[in-house]
Design a protein around this motif. Structure first.
Motif, PDB file in Angstrom:
ATOM      1  N   PHE A  93       0.959  -1.286  -0.001  1.00 25.84           N
ATOM      2  CA  PHE A  93       0.047   0.256  -0.059  1.00 25.84           C
ATOM      3  C   PHE A  93       0.798   1.283  -0.107  1.00 25.84           C
ATOM      4  CE2 PHE A  93      -2.113   3.153   2.938  1.00 25.84           C
ATOM      5  CZ  PHE A  93      -3.253   3.447   2.045  1.00 25.84           C
ATOM      6  N   MET A  94       1.775   1.335   0.769  1.00 28.65           N
ATOM      7  CA  MET A  94       2.817   2.414   1.001  1.00 28.65           C
ATOM      8  C   MET A  94       3.603   2.739  -0.170  1.00 28.65           C
ATOM      9  SD  MET A  94       1.588   3.715   3.538  1.00 28.65           S
ATOM     10  CE  MET A  94       2.975   5.041   3.952  1.00 28.65           C
ATOM     11  N   ALA A  95       4.160   1.542  -0.712  1.00 25.66           N
ATOM     12  CA  ALA A  95       4.955   1.524  -1.993  1.00 25.66           C
ATOM     13  C   ALA A  95       4.419   2.172  -3.322  1.00 25.66           C
ATOM     14  CB  ALA A  95       5.575   0.191  -2.090  1.00 25.66           C
ATOM     15  N   ASP A  96       3.204   1.599  -3.185  1.00 24.41           N
ATOM     16  CA  ASP A  96       2.455   1.994  -4.494  1.00 24.41           C
ATOM     17  C   ASP A  96       2.164   3.531  -4.496  1.00 24.41           C
ATOM     18  OD1 ASP A  96       2.669  -0.331  -5.498  1.00 24.41           O
ATOM     19  OD2 ASP A  96       0.485  -0.871  -5.738  1.00 24.41           O
ATOM     20  N   ILE A  97       1.786   3.886  -3.205  1.00 29.31           N
ATOM     21  CA  ILE A  97       1.398   5.622  -3.111  1.00 29.31           C
ATOM     22  C   ILE A  97       2.556   6.187  -3.329  1.00 29.31           C
ATOM     23  CG2 ILE A  97       1.079   7.197  -1.597  1.00 29.31           C
ATOM     24  CD1 ILE A  97      -0.971   5.227  -0.097  1.00 29.31           C
ATOM     25  N   GLY A  98       3.733   5.832  -2.823  1.00 27.03           N
ATOM     26  CA  GLY A  98       5.215   6.477  -2.804  1.00 27.03           C
ATOM     27  C   GLY A  98       5.607   6.522  -4.327  1.00 27.03           C
ATOM     28  N   SER A  99       5.242   5.584  -5.205  1.00 28.23           N
ATOM     29  CA  SER A  99       5.555   5.373  -6.575  1.00 28.23           C
ATOM     30  C   SER A  99       4.502   6.131  -7.356  1.00 28.23           C
ATOM     31  CB  SER A  99       5.949   4.015  -7.044  1.00 28.23           C
ATOM     32  OG  SER A  99       6.884   3.285  -6.068  1.00 28.23           O
ATOM     33  N   GLU A 100       3.520   6.741  -6.692  1.00 30.03           N
ATOM     34  CA  GLU A 100       2.344   7.215  -7.775  1.00 30.03           C
ATOM     35  C   GLU A 100       1.905   6.117  -8.681  1.00 30.03           C
ATOM     36  OE1 GLU A 100       3.244  10.820  -9.455  1.00 30.03           O
ATOM     37  OE2 GLU A 100       4.253  11.893  -7.825  1.00 30.03           O
ATOM     38  N   LEU A 101       1.599   4.889  -8.009  1.00 25.34           N
ATOM     39  CA  LEU A 101       0.951   3.857  -8.889  1.00 25.34           C
ATOM     40  C   LEU A 101      -0.610   3.698  -8.593  1.00 25.34           C
ATOM     41  CD1 LEU A 101       3.860   1.346  -8.621  1.00 25.34           C
ATOM     42  CD2 LEU A 101       3.298   3.020 -10.604  1.00 25.34           C
ATOM     43  N   LEU A 102      -0.909   4.043  -7.394  1.00 25.31           N
ATOM     44  CA  LEU A 102      -2.145   3.774  -6.838  1.00 25.31           C
ATOM     45  C   LEU A 102      -3.252   4.763  -7.079  1.00 25.31           C
ATOM     46  CD1 LEU A 102      -3.889   1.637  -5.447  1.00 25.31           C
ATOM     47  CD2 LEU A 102      -3.051   2.626  -3.227  1.00 25.31           C
ATOM     48  N   ASP A 103      -4.397   4.577  -7.519  1.00 23.72           N
ATOM     49  CA  ASP A 103      -5.404   5.414  -7.704  1.00 23.72           C
ATOM     50  C   ASP A 103      -6.550   5.576  -6.659  1.00 23.72           C
ATOM     51  OD1 ASP A 103      -4.421   6.716 -10.266  1.00 23.72           O
ATOM     52  OD2 ASP A 103      -4.488   4.463 -10.740  1.00 23.72           O
ATOM     53  N   VAL A 104      -7.029   4.512  -6.308  1.00 21.13           N
ATOM     54  CA  VAL A 104      -7.998   4.421  -5.378  1.00 21.13           C
ATOM     55  C   VAL A 104      -7.989   3.308  -4.692  1.00 21.13           C
ATOM     56  CG1 VAL A 104     -10.703   3.736  -5.402  1.00 21.13           C
ATOM     57  CG2 VAL A 104      -9.768   5.236  -7.354  1.00 21.13           C
ATOM     58  N   CYS A 105      -8.330   3.314  -3.222  1.00 18.05           N
ATOM     59  CA  CYS A 105      -8.254   2.482  -2.237  1.00 18.05           C
ATOM     60  C   CYS A 105      -9.512   2.431  -1.371  1.00 18.05           C
ATOM     61  CB  CYS A 105      -6.891   2.734  -1.329  1.00 18.05           C
ATOM     62  SG  CYS A 105      -6.533   1.511  -0.422  1.00 18.05           S
ATOM     63  N   GLY A 106      -9.827   1.193  -0.794  1.00 19.45           N
ATOM     64  CA  GLY A 106     -11.001   0.953   0.090  1.00 19.45           C
ATOM     65  C   GLY A 106     -10.151   0.212   1.411  1.00 19.45           C
ATOM     66  N   MET A 107     -10.667   0.466   2.416  1.00 21.27           N
ATOM     67  CA  MET A 107     -10.415  -0.238   3.482  1.00 21.27           C
ATOM     68  C   MET A 107     -11.507  -0.018   4.734  1.00 21.27           C
ATOM     69  SD  MET A 107      -7.457   2.191   4.729  1.00 21.27           S
ATOM     70  CE  MET A 107      -6.555   2.090   3.177  1.00 21.27           C
ATOM     71  N   THR A 108     -11.341  -0.822   5.790  1.00 17.07           N
ATOM     72  CA  THR A 108     -12.150  -0.258   7.008  1.00 17.07           C
ATOM     73  C   THR A 108     -12.319   1.286   7.221  1.00 17.07           C
ATOM     74  OG1 THR A 108     -10.608  -0.637   8.775  1.00 17.07           O
ATOM     75  CG2 THR A 108     -12.123  -2.509   7.805  1.00 17.07           C
ATOM     76  N   LYS A 109     -13.391   1.544   7.891  1.00 15.52           N
ATOM     77  CA  LYS A 109     -13.615   3.110   8.072  1.00 15.52           C
ATOM     78  C   LYS A 109     -12.625   3.662   9.028  1.00 15.52           C
ATOM     79  CE  LYS A 109     -16.530   6.634   9.527  1.00 15.52           C
ATOM     80  NZ  LYS A 109     -18.133   6.843  10.370  1.00 15.52           N
ATOM     81  N   ASP A 110     -12.159   2.720  10.120  1.00 16.70           N
ATOM     82  CA  ASP A 110     -11.340   3.203  11.139  1.00 16.70           C
ATOM     83  C   ASP A 110      -9.918   3.237  10.604  1.00 16.70           C
ATOM     84  OD1 ASP A 110     -13.193   3.102  13.002  1.00 16.70           O
ATOM     85  OD2 ASP A 110     -12.553   1.123  13.695  1.00 16.70           O
ATOM     86  N   ASP A 111      -9.467   2.195   9.774  1.00 14.88           N
ATOM     87  CA  ASP A 111      -8.105   2.385   8.994  1.00 14.88           C
ATOM     88  C   ASP A 111      -8.532   3.826   8.037  1.00 14.88           C
ATOM     89  OD1 ASP A 111      -6.899   0.453  10.314  1.00 14.88           O
ATOM     90  OD2 ASP A 111      -7.621  -0.914   8.688  1.00 14.88           O
ATOM     91  N   PHE A 112      -9.261   3.909   7.415  1.00 18.98           N
ATOM     92  CA  PHE A 112      -9.561   4.887   6.372  1.00 18.98           C
ATOM     93  C   PHE A 112      -9.230   6.375   6.986  1.00 18.98           C
ATOM     94  CE2 PHE A 112     -11.538   7.691   3.251  1.00 18.98           C
ATOM     95  CZ  PHE A 112     -11.341   7.106   2.125  1.00 18.98           C
ATOM     96  N   VAL A 113      -9.818   6.562   8.065  1.00 22.69           N
ATOM     97  CA  VAL A 113      -9.829   7.771   8.809  1.00 22.69           C
ATOM     98  C   VAL A 113      -8.426   7.841   9.456  1.00 22.69           C
ATOM     99  CG1 VAL A 113     -10.565   9.238  10.917  1.00 22.69           C
ATOM    100  CG2 VAL A 113     -12.376   7.867   9.516  1.00 22.69           C
ATOM    101  N   LYS A 114      -8.004   7.050   9.856  1.00 31.58           N
ATOM    102  CA  LYS A 114      -6.470   6.930  10.292  1.00 31.58           C
ATOM    103  C   LYS A 114      -5.349   7.385   9.449  1.00 31.58           C
ATOM    104  CE  LYS A 114      -4.120   3.075  10.939  1.00 31.58           C
ATOM    105  NZ  LYS A 114      -3.713   1.689  11.525  1.00 31.58           N
TER     106      LYS A 114
END
Length: 208
Positions: free
Chosen positions: A103-124
């Motif tokens: 998750f972090m690597a794809d964000i850092g490499s600008e490879l990720l566009d959309v992500c879903g996860m539990t609300k608690d993690d999302f807000v975190k």
């Protein structure tokens, strides 16, 4: 006599120029390979992660369904949907760490566009400004369509949409647990903002 001369020339060439010749052939083969790959490679137009989705539907099928619904040319473009990553509900801490690293690597490499996860993690993860404010990428009409699904912060930012009642995700049995809420958002540095917005509308059954 002529054959003997040709044979001698070939032996001389092979003895003194074998390595440069082989190296040159390898270079030619590699150039042709990379040229062929570049000509046949499909452009990635959307990359999605659905973390802790707990679905039996394959990621390939999800991608195919979206491409068909959006009218993307499968010969030119490709969509990647990863639905087997998990932050929660796994007995393996290493698998959770692997998912987080991806998750972090794809964000850092600008490879990720959309992500879903539990609300608690999302807000975190909103604390590290992971999510794009949807007010900056949705038109007034689109925002009206998604208004009752928007996940907003205390300062008024719309950081995602609630995933629980999205028609497409319900059909794929994603985030259907009554115990846990989930959300889907656009990554702040998405390289495909327009396609990411289209995907959110698709999930909500409101693709234009």
């Amino acid at each position: 006599m002529e054959k003997s001369k040709i044979k001698n020339n070939l032996e001389y060439f092979w003895m003194y120029y074998k390595l440069p010749f082989l190296a040159g052939m390898i270079v030619v083969v590699l150039v042709l390979y990379f040229l062929s790959t570049s000509l046949t490679a499909k452009d990635m137009v959307l990359s999605v992660m659905l973390i802790d989705a707990h679905t039996d539907v394959s990621s390939e099928k999800m991608a195919e369904e979206y491409m068909e619904a959006s009218g993307l040319d499968t010969k030119k473009y490709q969509v990647q949907i990863q639905n087997n990553l998990m932050f929660q509900g796994t007995d393996s801490g290493s698998y959770s760490m692997t998912s987080l690293s991806k998750f972090m690597a794809d964000i850092g490499s600008e490879l990720l566009d959309v992500c879903g996860m539990t609300k608690d993690d999302f807000v975190k993860y909103d604390g590290s400004q992971t999510w794009m404010d949807l007010r900056d990428c949705l038109t007034d009409e689109q925002r009206t369509v998604l208004e009752d699904k928007l996940l907003t912060t205390d300062d008024g930012r719309a950081i995602g949409i609630m995933a629980d009642d999205l028609p497409v995700l319900k059909a794929d049995n994603c985030y259907t647990s009554t115990d846990t809420e989930a959300a889907v958002g656009i990554i702040y540095n998405t390289p495909h903002k327009e396609e990411a917005v289209k995907y959110l509308l698709y999930l909500a059954g409101a693709m234009e």
